[in-house]
Structure formats: C-alpha cells, structure tokens
Enzyme design. Sequence first.
Site, PDB file in Angstrom:
ATOM      1  N   HIS A  28       6.002   6.664  -0.935  1.00  0.00           N
ATOM      2  CA  HIS A  28       6.712   5.384  -1.094  1.00  0.00           C
ATOM      3  C   HIS A  28       5.788   4.204  -0.806  1.00  0.00           C
ATOM      4  O   HIS A  28       4.850   4.314  -0.018  1.00  0.00           O
ATOM      5  CB  HIS A  28       7.930   5.332  -0.165  1.00  0.00           C
ATOM      6  CG  HIS A  28       7.569   5.166   1.281  1.00  0.00           C
ATOM      7  ND1 HIS A  28       7.053   6.182   2.050  1.00  0.00           N
ATOM      8  CD2 HIS A  28       7.615   4.079   2.087  1.00  0.00           C
ATOM      9  CE1 HIS A  28       6.829   5.738   3.269  1.00  0.00           C
ATOM     10  NE2 HIS A  28       7.146   4.461   3.328  1.00  0.00           N
ATOM     11  N   HIS A  37       0.846  -1.204   0.000  1.00  0.00           N
ATOM     12  CA  HIS A  37       0.000   0.000   0.000  1.00  0.00           C
ATOM     13  C   HIS A  37       0.872   1.241   0.000  1.00  0.00           C
ATOM     14  O   HIS A  37       2.084   1.162   0.195  1.00  0.00           O
ATOM     15  CB  HIS A  37      -0.882   0.017   1.251  1.00  0.00           C
ATOM     16  CG  HIS A  37      -0.069   0.161   2.507  1.00  0.00           C
ATOM     17  ND1 HIS A  37       0.521  -0.920   3.127  1.00  0.00           N
ATOM     18  CD2 HIS A  37       0.301   1.255   3.212  1.00  0.00           C
ATOM     19  CE1 HIS A  37       1.212  -0.489   4.170  1.00  0.00           C
ATOM     20  NE2 HIS A  37       1.098   0.833   4.247  1.00  0.00           N
TER      21      HIS A  37
HETATM   22  P1  ATP Z   1       5.352  -3.436  11.822  1.00  0.00           P
HETATM   23  O1  ATP Z   1       5.410  -2.094  12.497  1.00  0.00           O
HETATM   24  O2  ATP Z   1       4.673  -4.487  12.649  1.00  0.00           O
HETATM   25  O3  ATP Z   1       6.656  -3.870  11.253  1.00  0.00           O
HETATM   26  P2  ATP Z   1       4.040  -2.059   9.683  1.00  0.00           P
HETATM   27  O4  ATP Z   1       5.054  -0.975   9.849  1.00  0.00           O
HETATM   28  O5  ATP Z   1       3.759  -2.569   8.321  1.00  0.00           O
HETATM   29  O6  ATP Z   1       4.401  -3.312  10.548  1.00  0.00           O
HETATM   30  P3  ATP Z   1       2.344  -0.307  11.098  1.00  0.00           P
HETATM   31  O7  ATP Z   1       3.500   0.039  11.987  1.00  0.00           O
HETATM   32  O8  ATP Z   1       1.015  -0.532  11.749  1.00  0.00           O
HETATM   33  O9  ATP Z   1       2.666  -1.613  10.271  1.00  0.00           O
HETATM   34  O10 ATP Z   1       2.234   0.828  10.026  1.00  0.00           O
HETATM   35  C1  ATP Z   1       1.147   0.985   9.148  1.00  0.00           C
HETATM   36  C2  ATP Z   1       1.578   1.911   8.032  1.00  0.00           C
HETATM   37  O11 ATP Z   1       1.889   3.202   8.573  1.00  0.00           O
HETATM   38  C3  ATP Z   1       2.842   1.466   7.308  1.00  0.00           C
HETATM   39  O12 ATP Z   1       2.762   1.925   5.970  1.00  0.00           O
HETATM   40  C4  ATP Z   1       3.943   2.199   8.023  1.00  0.00           C
HETATM   41  O13 ATP Z   1       5.048   2.428   7.176  1.00  0.00           O
HETATM   42  C5  ATP Z   1       3.251   3.516   8.366  1.00  0.00           C
HETATM   43  N1  ATP Z   1       3.794   4.065   9.610  1.00  0.00           N
HETATM   44  C6  ATP Z   1       3.943   3.406  10.773  1.00  0.00           C
HETATM   45  N2  ATP Z   1       4.434   4.205  11.733  1.00  0.00           N
HETATM   46  C7  ATP Z   1       4.604   5.419  11.165  1.00  0.00           C
HETATM   47  C8  ATP Z   1       5.058   6.676  11.629  1.00  0.00           C
HETATM   48  N3  ATP Z   1       5.453   6.880  12.882  1.00  0.00           N
HETATM   49  N4  ATP Z   1       5.083   7.695  10.741  1.00  0.00           N
HETATM   50  C9  ATP Z   1       4.677   7.534   9.487  1.00  0.00           C
HETATM   51  N5  ATP Z   1       4.219   6.382   8.979  1.00  0.00           N
HETATM   52  C10 ATP Z   1       4.191   5.328   9.801  1.00  0.00           C
END
Ligand code: ATP
Length: 178
Positions: A126, A44
């Site tokens: 990205h 996504h």
């Molecule tokens: P995990 O953290 O378990 O490795 P993930 O990063 O895919 O998995 P989430 O952390 O729930 O899942 O993130 C959901 C989406 O939001 C992803 O696209 C992630 O890159 C983005 N994201 C997560 N944390 C942040 C943040 N602090 N700032 C911006 N984008 C974020």
Amino acid sequence: MNEATQRLFFAIWPDASTSGALAMLAQQVAAESGGRATAPGNVHLTLAFLGDQPSSVARALSAAAARISAPAFDLVVDRVDSWRKNAIAWAGVQSVPPPLLELHQAITRSLVVSGLEPDERPFAVHVTLARRIAAAVRRPLAPPLVWHVTAFTLVASELAAAGARYRVLSSWPLVAKT
Ligand code: ATP
Ligand code: MG
C-alpha cells in the site's frame, strides 16, 4: 530517543513523475475521505519497517541490501482503498507482481542476517495517501498508474514540526529486464 539511533525503513521511492501523480491522487482521496493528504515529497511504498536502530545495524543492513539481486518491475497501481483501524486511505494493486514479493523476501532475509526480527504480519502492499480519514473510500483507479520500479531504498524518518520527514539514505538498483 537515543541520538545515535535512526528510525529506518526500506521503501520503494517513486520517480518524480510517479511521485507527482501519486501526490495528485492523494489530494483527491483526501478530499473524498475527509482526511489529510500525505505531503507530496513523502509518498512511498514501505517494504519493511525497522524502527529505531543504531548506526551499526544501519551499516549491516546496507551491506546486506547491496548484495540483493532482484529484477526491476512495473507496479500497476489500480485501486484505492482504506483501513478503518488506523483511518488511512491508500493506493494499491489488484495483483501483486511476483518480483515485488521476491524483493520483499530478499529484504526480509537481509533483516534476519542483520539480527533484526521481521514483521510477522503479511506484507500489505500500500501507498498511504491520506490519514485521519472520516469516511471509507474504496474504488478502482482507472486508468491505472504505472510505476516503473528500478530501485529500492533505505530511508530515515525524522520528526519535523510539520510531521514525519523522510530522507533517503541509500538506493540500490534492481536488475533491468532484458
Ligand atoms: P507519523 O508516525 O509521524 O505519523 P509516518 O507513519 O509517516 O509518520 P513513520 O512512523 O516513521 O512515519 O513510518 C515510516 C514508514 O513506515 C511509513 O510508511 C509507515 O507506514 C511505516 N510504519 C511505521 N510503523 C510501522 C510498523 N510498526 N509496522 C509497519 N510499518 C510501519
Ligand atoms: Mg507512523
């Protein structure tokens, strides 16, 4: 974590064919970079990360999102790149289409009217393809992948044994070009 909250983000979710193409690219890039490919159904583009939010905020965000009127657009995904700081390889665009910036700005306003603080960092367009990469990757993607963006979504991120699992809660259409 409080059970009444959900970890939320706004995203552009790919249609089945774009999702398949991005998943194949993720496999290639994971192999090139020595990383772990994003699971096929998880690919996504994040528009705004909201973190853990109570259902009242989710409802306010949904109401604000439903009022957004922004045009549909094509996203020409034409490059692969990586970030050393978080060991992620991703797909991106040479030039960000103005309607994507418009959508991002409208969502930022929705956050503000819902009482949330938007991310102060610039919007980094990205699609995460691989994590925990061992080697940097940076190359054009030719031919590019043309992603027809006709909607945006609110997604809940749920932790499963195999990692994050995403669930689309709602989608709102973008206005078709005439
Ligand atoms: P995990 O953290 O378990 O490795 P993930 O990063 O895919 O998995 P989430 O952390 O729930 O899942 O993130 C959901 C989406 O939001 C992803 O696209 C992630 O890159 C983005 N994201 C997560 N944390 C942040 C943040 N602090 N700032 C911006 N984008 C974020
Ligand atoms: Mg994360």
